[in-house]
Design an enzyme around this catalytic site. Structure first.
Site, PDB file in Angstrom:
ATOM      1  N   ALA A  13       0.702  -1.398   0.212  1.00 41.49           N
ATOM      2  CA  ALA A  13      -0.035  -0.170  -0.020  1.00 41.49           C
ATOM      3  C   ALA A  13       0.678   1.761  -0.013  1.00 41.49           C
ATOM      4  O   ALA A  13       1.719   0.937   0.077  1.00 41.49           O
ATOM      5  CB  ALA A  13      -1.057   0.103   1.172  1.00 41.49           C
ATOM      6  N   MET A  14      -0.139   2.296  -0.183  1.00 41.42           N
ATOM      7  CA  MET A  14       1.515   3.742  -0.307  1.00 41.42           C
ATOM      8  C   MET A  14       0.119   4.782   0.283  1.00 41.42           C
ATOM      9  O   MET A  14      -1.281   4.395  -0.120  1.00 41.42           O
ATOM     10  CB  MET A  14       1.432   3.878  -1.763  1.00 41.42           C
ATOM     11  CG  MET A  14       2.077   5.563  -2.690  1.00 41.42           C
ATOM     12  SD  MET A  14       4.019   5.149  -1.114  1.00 41.42           S
ATOM     13  CE  MET A  14       4.527   6.219  -0.608  1.00 41.42           C
ATOM     14  N   ASN A  20      -0.261   8.164  -0.063  1.00 41.38           N
ATOM     15  CA  ASN A  20      -0.388   9.247  -0.639  1.00 41.38           C
ATOM     16  C   ASN A  20      -1.316  10.370   0.209  1.00 41.38           C
ATOM     17  O   ASN A  20      -2.394   9.557   0.932  1.00 41.38           O
ATOM     18  CB  ASN A  20      -1.250   9.496  -2.069  1.00 41.38           C
ATOM     19  CG  ASN A  20      -0.194   8.254  -2.363  1.00 41.38           C
ATOM     20  OD1 ASN A  20       0.657   8.231  -2.851  1.00 41.38           O
ATOM     21  ND2 ASN A  20      -0.670   6.975  -2.968  1.00 41.38           N
ATOM     22  N   GLU A  50      -0.660   2.680   6.907  1.00 44.33           N
ATOM     23  CA  GLU A  50      -0.484   3.742   6.050  1.00 44.33           C
ATOM     24  C   GLU A  50      -1.394   4.903   6.900  1.00 44.33           C
ATOM     25  O   GLU A  50      -0.863   5.446   6.351  1.00 44.33           O
ATOM     26  CB  GLU A  50      -1.526   3.079   4.898  1.00 44.33           C
ATOM     27  CG  GLU A  50      -0.791   1.833   3.939  1.00 44.33           C
ATOM     28  CD  GLU A  50       0.802   2.029   3.790  1.00 44.33           C
ATOM     29  OE1 GLU A  50       1.024   2.963   3.780  1.00 44.33           O
ATOM     30  OE2 GLU A  50       1.275   0.543   3.850  1.00 44.33           O
TER      31      GLU A  50
END
Length: 884
Positions: free
Chosen positions: A270-271, A273, A306
């Protein structure tokens, strides 16, 4: 292109310099098209250096871009005003303050590397960490360039009704030509690696969360249509994480909306952002019928990870990529604590240590060994490693152990307050911890700069007349790549001393006025230290490295009887489990010698007795019983032998499992039956623990190889009550070579062939089978209609599982496994260099094997390096691995 004669440039931490220009703000406009997306980037720029020495060129990173035009302060630039280099655009003589407009064109549909802007299942999405933004537009693509982003997305409304980016939605509307637009603004300055864009035909699952200050935050999960019902657990996990972070770290969410998008094609888990997290769908979608207990736990952990990045990574980010563990190690520690609070703390700790011992310690001892903060890299994607993440988390955990809860919280509060909106270093993190607590962590910082796994050797002596118990402790760290000599680490050694009844004794060191409790942390700071405890009546049994208080290898010569005593009496759940692991390893090492000598092996009485007592002890948490009865993995046992023989280790481990199954057959069947649960599926820790132990009992019983236990597994498979039980039964049938495996695999495929995540399990269970000849089956599966080379999850589930999770078959003496891996690395190199490089690690361990296997592995590494168009990712790991 990379080759041995012209290797790619190495980047060094010592060469870091601050950026010459500040980007005050950035406006982006995307005209989306699968093959021809136009990106207009408008940057407001100011010089940030002393110009008395002359004007410096502005360097903007860029890769795989078609440059359309450049305009500076409304003046169109000509080729005399700028120059294009390899992955860079240089504006030769810019003024001190100016506006720059850059228009580029990209082809997202051709982006199989999945970096920058690409398409997945008909949708657009991005992955910009670490250096993917340069594949979108020209920009100083480095983490210490922070700016405020405003993003306008234009796309065909029928094809892409959902348009998302970072921050809060400012405006949306329709255009005359069937297109529509959305404008997003993120008020918090961020580096380019945190930029995100998603556009597509996606379903939204909506919820909300009220922060501790009373603000209502909208929550939206975007998934493929039909997957809405699979988001409930992820949404609930997010809300638990938001509440937990407020309570434990005082961190409140800061935007009006928090969005998560699940995509099938993603290189990472996952990221984070800012405000728009892009997830691999396997870490969002979960239902009991299609996801296992482990899937549920992982979804919650990654969702939490995250989210926690919103502060430890986003609001406070890293100055350069050498500081990667500043955000990742700290955030892994935070997600581990969160998961421990949500599930079972002891089981979570055991799981985390398994990863360290089974994989990170190998990384420390291998050709890619590097400190938690690396000194250099060729390709930064190669340093998203267990050392940076998991060992980095252990470094933070040690700080927590040394400071205690209250001082650690003060330190983290100070860190966030002091550096909000900044790009910082590990020194800044340590300084905040020191300033808040008054502790001196100057020696402790060596954990960030020295590579390798420290070894702690403890010798003990007891003076019965004076009632003195002495621990003589030595620490050392073996040479690693680039570091031949190591200075002593600051190691927190948590310990206790147990009396003959298993009760912890009051601990008073010689020279102290009174005892200081029954558990304490010894500060190991020298190469050799001595600790003498006084008023110790009978000779105690030491319980050292409690809770795995430091990522070290502890060498303490405990007898089988002492290990069995700790298994049954230690009040520290981790050490109780670890005593059983140590006893099992000792038994297996002895069996390896028996096997080598050609003698007949026998089941160790002490181990068998401890196994039986633990199995039938209903006072213990079933999850901990399951952990205690699970034998050490073959890869971990390999850590204790000089020359690894994978087949011999497999034979010994299987002999032990089979012998224990025969010796405790009735007790295993009884416990299996007792744990049968016909009620509704639950993901609470108690229910998962019962299923875990029940399925472990079945896995032992299948070793008996008779019709009764095969039917037990087949019946469980056919009940189809939860994916946890179905996969446990299918794995038992396949890995035991049961005749029923073929019909079970066929039925499973027909049931789940439309669900990509479940189909990944189908591929993986076959690739991990220890049955001889499985490589032929894996090769056949690479030609299966549902095997997609461009999907990282599918490649990992089949090729990755075989090469990294099936040591006995991957390391066949004929070298077939090595050739198979090299074939796929070469094939993936041009499509997705990140995935290709990450699969190379097994070949880098060649020094640990016999001469024949060494030569076979090295020949495949050399073959890879002979490829004419090798990516930086693959070149770096292959070249370092070949050097050993």
């Amino acid at each position: 292109m990379a080759d041995l004669q012209h290797p790619p440039k190495t980047i060094y931490l010592k060469d870091y310099t601050a950026p010459d220009y500040r980007i005050e703000q950035l406006s982006l406009q995307f005209e989306l098209s699968e093959q021809e997306t136009t990106v207009t980037s408008t940057l407001t720029i100011s010089a940030d250096y002393d110009q008395s020495g002359g004007v410096r060129p502005l360097r903007l990173d860029g890769a795989d871009l078609q440059l359309i035009s450049i305009t500076l302060n409304d003046q169109l630039l000509t080729e005399a005003d700028y120059s294009l280099e390899d992955e860079a655009l240089l504006i030769n003589s810019p003024p001190a303050n100016f506006t720059l407009e850059v228009i580029t064109r990209i082809n997202p549909s051709a982006n199989t590397a999945l970096e920058g802007l690409y398409t997945s299942s008909g949708n657009f999405c991005t992955q910009c960490e670490a250096e993917g933004f340069r594949k979108i537009t020209y920009f100083p693509d480095r983490p210490d360039v922070l700016t405020v982003y405003t993003t306008r997305i234009v796309a065909d409304k029928a094809s892409y009704p959902v348009l998302l980016s970072n921050g809060n939605l400012l405006e949306q509307g329709e255009l005359d030509d069937g297109r529509h637009f959305a404008v997003w603004h993120d008020p918090f300055p961020k580096p380019s690696y945190l930029f995100a864009l998603v556009a597509g035909d996606l379903a939204a699952v909506e919820d909300s969360f009220t922060t501790q200050s009373g603000r209502e935050v909208a929550i939206r999960f975007y998934v493929q249509h039909g997957n809405e019902a699979k988001c409930d657990h992820a949404v609930a996990s997010l809300k638990r994480a938001m509440h937990w972070d407020e309570q434990m770290f005082g961190r409140e969410y800061d935007l009006d909306i928090y969005m998560v998008v699940a995509v099938d094609d993603f290189n990472m888990g996952a990221m984070e952002n800012k405000g728009l997290n892009v997830f691999n769908s396997c870490f969002v979608l979960a239902q009991p019928e299609s996801a296992t207990d482990l899937d549920f736990v992982r979804v919650e952990a990654v969702i939490g990870h995250e989210y926690f990045h919103n502060w430890s990574g986003n609001r406070v980010t890293c100055r350069d990529w050498f500081q990667l563990s500043l955000k990742e190690g700290f955030t892994v520690f935070r997600d581990q604590q969160f998961t421990a609070d949500m599930t079972a703390r002891a089981v979570k700790r055991i799981d985390d240590v398994r990863v360290l011992r089974g994989h990170q310690f190998q990384e420390d001892a291998g050709p890619m060994s590097h400190p938690v903060r690396p000194d250099s890299y060729v390709e930064i994607n190669n340093f998203y490693t267990l050392t940076v993440y998991n060992k980095g988390a252990e470094v933070v955990r040690m700080i927590h152990t040394l400071l205690g809860d209250a001082s650690f919280r003060k330190g983290s509060d100070l860190y966030f307050e002091r550096h909000d909106g900044e790009a910082v270093t590990t020194e800044d993190f340590i300084a905040a911890m020191e300033d808040a607590s008054g502790a001196d962590l100057s020696q402790f910082k060596r954990w960030y700069s020295q590579s390798g796994t420290p070894e702690i050797v403890v010798e003990r002596s007891y003076d019965a007349e004076q009632m003195h118990y002495t621990l003589n402790v030595k620490q050392s760290c073996p040479p690693t790549a680039g570091q031949s000599e190591k200075q002593p680490f600051h190691v927190p050694l948590k310990m206790a001393l147990l009396d003959t009844d298993g009760e912890p004794l009051p601990l008073q060191l010689k020279g102290e006025a009174e005892a200081g409790g029954i558990e304490r942390v010894l500060d190991l700071t020298e190469s050799e230290q001595q600790f003498t405890f006084i008023n110790i009546p009978p000779e105690p049994v030491p319980s050292l490295l409690r809770g795995f208080s430091a990522p070290v290898k502890l060498k303490l010569d405990l007898s089988d009887q002492e290990l069995a005593f700790l298994m049954g009496n230690d009040g520290d759940d981790f050490n109780r489990w670890d005593a059983g692991q140590q006893l099992s390893v000792k038994v297996m090492l002895r069996l390896l010698q028996v096997l080598k000598s050609g003698l007949q092996p026998t089941l160790d009485d002490a181990l068998s007795s401890a196994f039986g007592k633990t199995l039938t002890d209903h006072s213990l948490d079933p999850a901990l019983v399951a952990e205690a009865l699970t034998l050490p993995a073959e890869g971990y046992v390999a850590e204790f032998v000089e020359v690894v023989d994978p087949q011999a280790i497999h034979v010994v481990r299987e002999y032990l499992r089979r012998s224990l199954a025969f010796a405790h057959r009735e007790a295993l069947i009884k416990r299996y039956d007792e744990l049968t649960d016909d009620g509704p599926y639950s993901t609470d820790a108690a229910a998962m623990g019962r299923r875990r132990l029940r399925n472990l009992c079945m896995s032992y019983l299948v070793e008996l190889g008779n019709d009764e236990v095969r039917n037990m597994a087949l019946n469980q498979f056919q009940r189809d009550q939860s994916m946890t039980d179905v996969m446990a039964a299918l794995t038992a049938l396949v890995h035991s070579g049961s005749p029923e495996q073929h019909s079970a695999l066929s039925a499973f495929y027909e049931r789940w062939k439309e669900d990509p995540l479940v189909l990944d399990k189908w591929f993986a269970v076959q690739a991990s089978s220890p049955i001889p000849g499985v490589l032929d089956q894996v090769r056949a599966l690479t030609n299966h209609d549902d095997f997609h080379l461009t999907n990282p999850n599918r490649v990992r589930s089949l090729v990755g599982t075989f090469c990294m999770r099936n040591p006995v078959r991957f390391h066949e003496a004929n070298g077939s496994g090595y050739r198979f891996l090299a074939d796929w690395v070469i094939r993936l190199n041009s499509l997705n260099p990140q995935i290709a490089a990450r699969m190379l690690s097994p070949l880098g361990q060649w020094r640990r094997y016999d001469e024949g296997r060494q030569e076979a592995m090295k020949s495949q590494l050399a073959r890879i390096l002979e490829e004419p168009s090798l990516s930086k990712d693959v070149f770096e790991i292959a070249s370092k691995s070949l050097k050993g």
